[in-house]
Design a protein around this motif. Structure first.
Motif, PDB file in Angstrom:
ATOM      1  N   VAL A  42       3.426 -50.284  18.031  1.00 54.61           N
ATOM      2  CA  VAL A  42       3.512 -49.115  17.147  1.00 54.61           C
ATOM      3  C   VAL A  42       4.868 -48.439  17.289  1.00 54.61           C
ATOM      4  N   LYS A  43       5.310 -48.270  18.533  1.00 58.35           N
ATOM      5  CA  LYS A  43       6.623 -47.661  18.764  1.00 58.35           C
ATOM      6  C   LYS A  43       7.726 -48.492  18.116  1.00 58.35           C
ATOM      7  N   GLN A  44       7.678 -49.805  18.313  1.00 56.02           N
ATOM      8  CA  GLN A  44       8.692 -50.682  17.729  1.00 56.02           C
ATOM      9  C   GLN A  44       8.663 -50.619  16.206  1.00 56.02           C
ATOM     10  N   ALA A  45       7.447 -50.598  15.628  1.00 56.95           N
ATOM     11  CA  ALA A  45       7.338 -50.551  14.165  1.00 56.95           C
ATOM     12  C   ALA A  45       7.897 -49.239  13.618  1.00 56.95           C
ATOM     13  N   MET A  46       7.652 -48.133  14.311  1.00 55.23           N
ATOM     14  CA  MET A  46       8.192 -46.847  13.868  1.00 55.23           C
ATOM     15  C   MET A  46       9.723 -46.852  13.940  1.00 55.23           C
ATOM     16  N   PHE A  47      10.256 -47.346  15.052  1.00 56.02           N
ATOM     17  CA  PHE A  47      11.714 -47.409  15.180  1.00 56.02           C
ATOM     18  C   PHE A  47      12.313 -48.282  14.077  1.00 56.02           C
ATOM     19  N   LYS A  48      11.648 -49.387  13.751  1.00 56.95           N
ATOM     20  CA  LYS A  48      12.146 -50.292  12.719  1.00 56.95           C
ATOM     21  C   LYS A  48      12.161 -49.615  11.360  1.00 56.95           C
ATOM     22  N   VAL A  49      11.120 -48.857  11.049  1.00 58.11           N
ATOM     23  CA  VAL A  49      11.080 -48.139   9.770  1.00 58.11           C
ATOM     24  C   VAL A  49      12.234 -47.146   9.680  1.00 58.11           C
ATOM     25  N   ASN A  50      12.419 -46.347  10.730  1.00 55.77           N
ATOM     26  CA  ASN A  50      13.506 -45.365  10.714  1.00 55.77           C
ATOM     27  C   ASN A  50      14.864 -46.043  10.635  1.00 55.77           C
ATOM     28  N   GLU A  51      15.016 -47.157  11.361  1.00 58.32           N
ATOM     29  CA  GLU A  51      16.291 -47.867  11.361  1.00 58.32           C
ATOM     30  C   GLU A  51      16.608 -48.444   9.979  1.00 58.32           C
ATOM     31  N   THR A  52      15.628 -49.104   9.352  1.00 57.76           N
ATOM     32  CA  THR A  52      15.884 -49.709   8.037  1.00 57.76           C
ATOM     33  C   THR A  52      16.106 -48.644   6.967  1.00 57.76           C
ATOM     34  N   ASN A  53      15.405 -47.524   7.083  1.00 53.82           N
ATOM     35  CA  ASN A  53      15.622 -46.450   6.103  1.00 53.82           C
ATOM     36  C   ASN A  53      17.045 -45.896   6.212  1.00 53.82           C
ATOM     37  N   ARG A  54      17.522 -45.732   7.440  1.00 56.04           N
ATOM     38  CA  ARG A  54      18.898 -45.254   7.606  1.00 56.04           C
ATOM     39  C   ARG A  54      19.900 -46.284   7.063  1.00 56.04           C
ATOM     40  N   ARG A  55      19.578 -47.557   7.273  1.00 56.88           N
ATOM     41  CA  ARG A  55      20.479 -48.599   6.773  1.00 56.88           C
ATOM     42  C   ARG A  55      20.516 -48.592   5.244  1.00 56.88           C
ATOM     43  N   VAL A  56      19.360 -48.364   4.605  1.00 56.57           N
ATOM     44  CA  VAL A  56      19.337 -48.290   3.131  1.00 56.57           C
ATOM     45  C   VAL A  56      20.217 -47.146   2.653  1.00 56.57           C
ATOM     46  N   ALA A  57      20.081 -45.977   3.302  1.00 61.39           N
ATOM     47  CA  ALA A  57      20.879 -44.821   2.896  1.00 61.39           C
ATOM     48  C   ALA A  57      22.377 -45.090   3.077  1.00 61.39           C
ATOM     49  N   MET A  58      22.734 -45.725   4.178  1.00 62.54           N
ATOM     50  CA  MET A  58      24.145 -46.017   4.443  1.00 62.54           C
ATOM     51  C   MET A  58      24.702 -47.040   3.448  1.00 62.54           C
ATOM     52  N   THR A  59      23.913 -48.083   3.155  1.00 60.41           N
ATOM     53  CA  THR A  59      24.406 -49.106   2.222  1.00 60.41           C
ATOM     54  C   THR A  59      24.515 -48.554   0.805  1.00 60.41           C
ATOM     55  N   GLN A  60      23.689 -47.602   0.442  1.00 65.05           N
ATOM     56  CA  GLN A  60      23.818 -46.988  -0.878  1.00 65.05           C
ATOM     57  C   GLN A  60      25.129 -46.203  -0.980  1.00 65.05           C
ATOM     58  N   LYS A  61      25.470 -45.505   0.096  1.00 66.31           N
ATOM     59  CA  LYS A  61      26.759 -44.803   0.102  1.00 66.31           C
ATOM     60  C   LYS A  61      27.920 -45.802   0.063  1.00 66.31           C
ATOM     61  N   ASN A  62      27.764 -46.916   0.771  1.00 68.41           N
ATOM     62  CA  ASN A  62      28.810 -47.937   0.745  1.00 68.41           C
ATOM     63  C   ASN A  62      29.001 -48.514  -0.654  1.00 68.41           C
ATOM     64  N   ILE A  63      27.919 -48.623  -1.418  1.00 71.32           N
ATOM     65  CA  ILE A  63      28.033 -49.131  -2.795  1.00 71.32           C
ATOM     66  C   ILE A  63      28.884 -48.172  -3.629  1.00 71.32           C
ATOM     67  N   GLU A  64      28.607 -46.883  -3.471  1.00 72.50           N
ATOM     68  CA  GLU A  64      29.381 -45.889  -4.239  1.00 72.50           C
ATOM     69  C   GLU A  64      30.864 -45.991  -3.888  1.00 72.50           C
ATOM     70  N   ARG A  65      31.164 -46.150  -2.611  1.00 76.66           N
ATOM     71  CA  ARG A  65      32.565 -46.255  -2.196  1.00 76.66           C
ATOM     72  C   ARG A  65      33.182 -47.569  -2.668  1.00 76.66           C
ATOM     73  N   ALA A  66      32.398 -48.646  -2.608  1.00 77.93           N
ATOM     74  CA  ALA A  66      32.913 -49.944  -3.046  1.00 77.93           C
ATOM     75  C   ALA A  66      33.180 -49.945  -4.546  1.00 77.93           C
ATOM     76  N   GLU A  67      32.318 -49.288  -5.321  1.00 75.75           N
ATOM     77  CA  GLU A  67      32.526 -49.216  -6.767  1.00 75.75           C
ATOM     78  C   GLU A  67      33.789 -48.415  -7.090  1.00 75.75           C
ATOM     79  N   GLU A  68      33.959 -47.317  -6.349  1.00 71.33           N
ATOM     80  CA  GLU A  68      35.171 -46.517  -6.568  1.00 71.33           C
ATOM     81  C   GLU A  68      36.407 -47.314  -6.166  1.00 71.33           C
ATOM     82  N   ASN A  69      36.313 -48.037  -5.070  1.00 69.35           N
ATOM     83  CA  ASN A  69      37.436 -48.851  -4.614  1.00 69.35           C
ATOM     84  C   ASN A  69      37.751 -49.952  -5.621  1.00 69.35           C
ATOM     85  N   LEU A  70      36.740 -50.554  -6.217  1.00 74.01           N
ATOM     86  CA  LEU A  70      36.955 -51.606  -7.210  1.00 74.01           C
ATOM     87  C   LEU A  70      37.619 -51.038  -8.455  1.00 74.01           C
TER      88      LEU A  70
END
Length: 506
Positions: A425-453
């Protein structure tokens, strides 16, 4: 037969539905339902539940009497003979006092005659008027006080060969009833164990369903992810192809060098190869999903859902205790512990007496109730059988000890499983929080990559940046979107995994 027909109807209807999948995209819930209907492991689990149910019903039958018929035919080599040798059977009478001896004649004074003939001795009339036998010396004696002086001379001759049972074929038929009265609790514990086994089978089926649902989710989101990656590869290919066209025009005009042109062409080939790999991977992923949901592997399917993570941060609000109360594994181990305890009680019952009521109605030929004549003799009997164990060289003590140790093992397994589930349960909770943060970060990276392009394209048109700069910006844009697709796919799977470890994936 009815279940087979229903299964065939579901299969045919499922395949018929697949013919329209190109027009009707499949949702995740539809795929889950189809998987539970067609998955072989689920079907095996259902069969095991039915088997356990049949055994449970069989155990309940032990409360009722057991009625059976037994028929026996026996052919002997020799005839049966009741006597081993010839016999002489003395003839006598029963006295008034109940004793047995030779017939004593009586004298009738009114007629002066003896009313019974002497069997062996000579008789005389005494002065008092009584009749008495004479011994071999001619002296009168009382046969009751001196029976040793009597000489038995009259016998019935009984030849041994006349006592044969002139039959070699023997027939015996019996209808028997056996009703347990008290078996030390064996029947009760066997029924409990059968009930626990049935519940364990049902719980394992739920576990199998959960595993199947997770496998479907994993295959489904993999297809969705690859669909997006194929689309991304096509868009990336369009960007590189358009850049290649612009670079060729610029090269013809002599604005750029051939080295820049070759770099773009190499990139075009690389992107086309990656597009082919993505398309092949998508086809394989679709085949894997088709196998999960039980339809032909070559079916052309499209999916409706897109990964939409919650993007929330989970806080521990008693998830572990919730999982311990809802996980099928814990329920199965608790039942296994109860099963082990019932086995201990069953071993204890072997020390208790057993009482069984018996009754039978039988027919035998030759007839033992009528001088072994050639017909059937009928008879019935009832009885009570009591068996009390006394000494078995410690065998029952050792089996009881073994059962108690197995019960301890079941308890330890339950405790170990609770610890592992808490960790899961602890591992599954950490995984959910980790993947959610990664989604948020990659969405910001898309915005920056589009601007850079956009900056790179404008700079290339103005002649400030080279084609290599544009290629680098395009690769960065493609990489950021690809990472976002993977992140969203992992986020959806992490949510499914959290439901699974909490026991909610049903």
């Amino acid at each position: 037969m009815r279940k087979t027909v229903v299964f065939l109807i579901l299969t045919v209807s499922g395949w018929a539905a697949m013919a329209q999948t190109s027009a009707t995209p499949l949702t995740l819930e539809q795929c889950r339902k189809m998987a539970l209907e067609h998955n072989k492991n689920v079907q095996i689990s259902e069969i095991k539940v039915e088997s356990a149910d049949a055994l449970s019903k069989a155990a309940k039958a032990q409360y009722f009497p057991n009625i059976s018929f037994t028929g026996t035919y026996l052919r002997t080599n020799n005839e049966l003979q009741l006597l081993s040798e010839n016999k002489l059977l003395p003839i006598g009478v029963k006295y008034a006092d109940g004793s047995f001896g030779p017939a004593t004649p009586t004298y009738n004074a009114s007629t002066g005659k003896i009313t019974s003939e002497s069997l062996n001795n000579s008789w005389t009339k005494l002065p008092d008027g009584t009749i008495a036998p004479l011994d071999k010396n001619g002296t009168p004696f009382n046969p009751k006080t001196n029976p040793e002086k009597l000489e038995w001379k009259n016998y019935a001759y009984l030849p041994a060969d006349q006592t044969r049972v002139e039959h070699k074929d023997f027939y015996l038929g019996a209808i028997s009833l056996l009703q347990p009265v008290y078996l030390g609790g064996k029947v009760r514990e066997v029924n409990r164990m059968a009930g626990y086994a049935k519940q364990i089978s049902e719980t394992k089926k739920k576990m199998e369903d959960s595993d199947v649902l997770y496998g479907v989710d994993e295959a489904y989101w993999r297809v969705v992810s690859l669909q997006e990656k194929v689309k991304l590869a096509q868009d990336y290919n369009n960007l590189v192809t358009r850049l290649n066209s612009d670079v060729e025009d610029m090269y013809k005009e002599g604005v750029i060098t051939r080295n820049d042109l070759l770099k773009v062409k190499v990139k075009v080939n690389e992107v086309e190869l990656n597009l082919t790999k993505a398309q092949n991977g998508l086809e394989l992923a679709k085949m894997a999903l088709c196998q999960e949901i039980g339809i032909p592997l070559e079916s052309d399917i499209t999916l409706a859902d897109l990964p939409k993570p919650q993007l929330t941060t989970l806080k521990d609000t008693g998830y572990a205790s919730y999982a311990l109360n809802h996980r099928n594994e814990i329920a199965a181990l608790d039942l296994a512990s109860k099963l082990a305890q019932s086995n201990v009680n069953l071993m204890k019952s072997r020390f208790m007496p057993n009482v069984v009521l018996t009754a039978s109605y039988m027919a035998a030929n030759p007839n033992p109730y009528k001088g072994f004549t050639n017909d059937f003799g009928l008879d019935w009997n009832v009885g009570v059988v009591v068996n009390i164990p006394i000494f078995h060289w410690g065998e029952r003590h050792q089996t009881l000890r073994s059962a108690k140790l197995e019960q301890k093992v079941a308890t330890l397994k339950t405790e170990e499983a609770k610890e592992k589930i808490t960790l899961q349960v602890k591992q599954a909770m950490f995984k959910v929080n980790e993947t959610n943060r990664r989604v948020a970060m990659t969405q910001k990276n898309i915005e920056r990559a589009e601007e850079n392009l956009k900056v790179a394209n404008d700079g290339f048109k103005e002649g400030v940046l080279s084609a290599s700069d544009v290629l680098e910006a395009q690769a960065l844009w493609q990489s950021s979107i690809s990472e976002n697709i993977e992140a969203r796919n992992e986020a959806m799977l992490s949510e499914t995994n959290l439901k699974k470890v909490l026991g909610e994936l049903r």
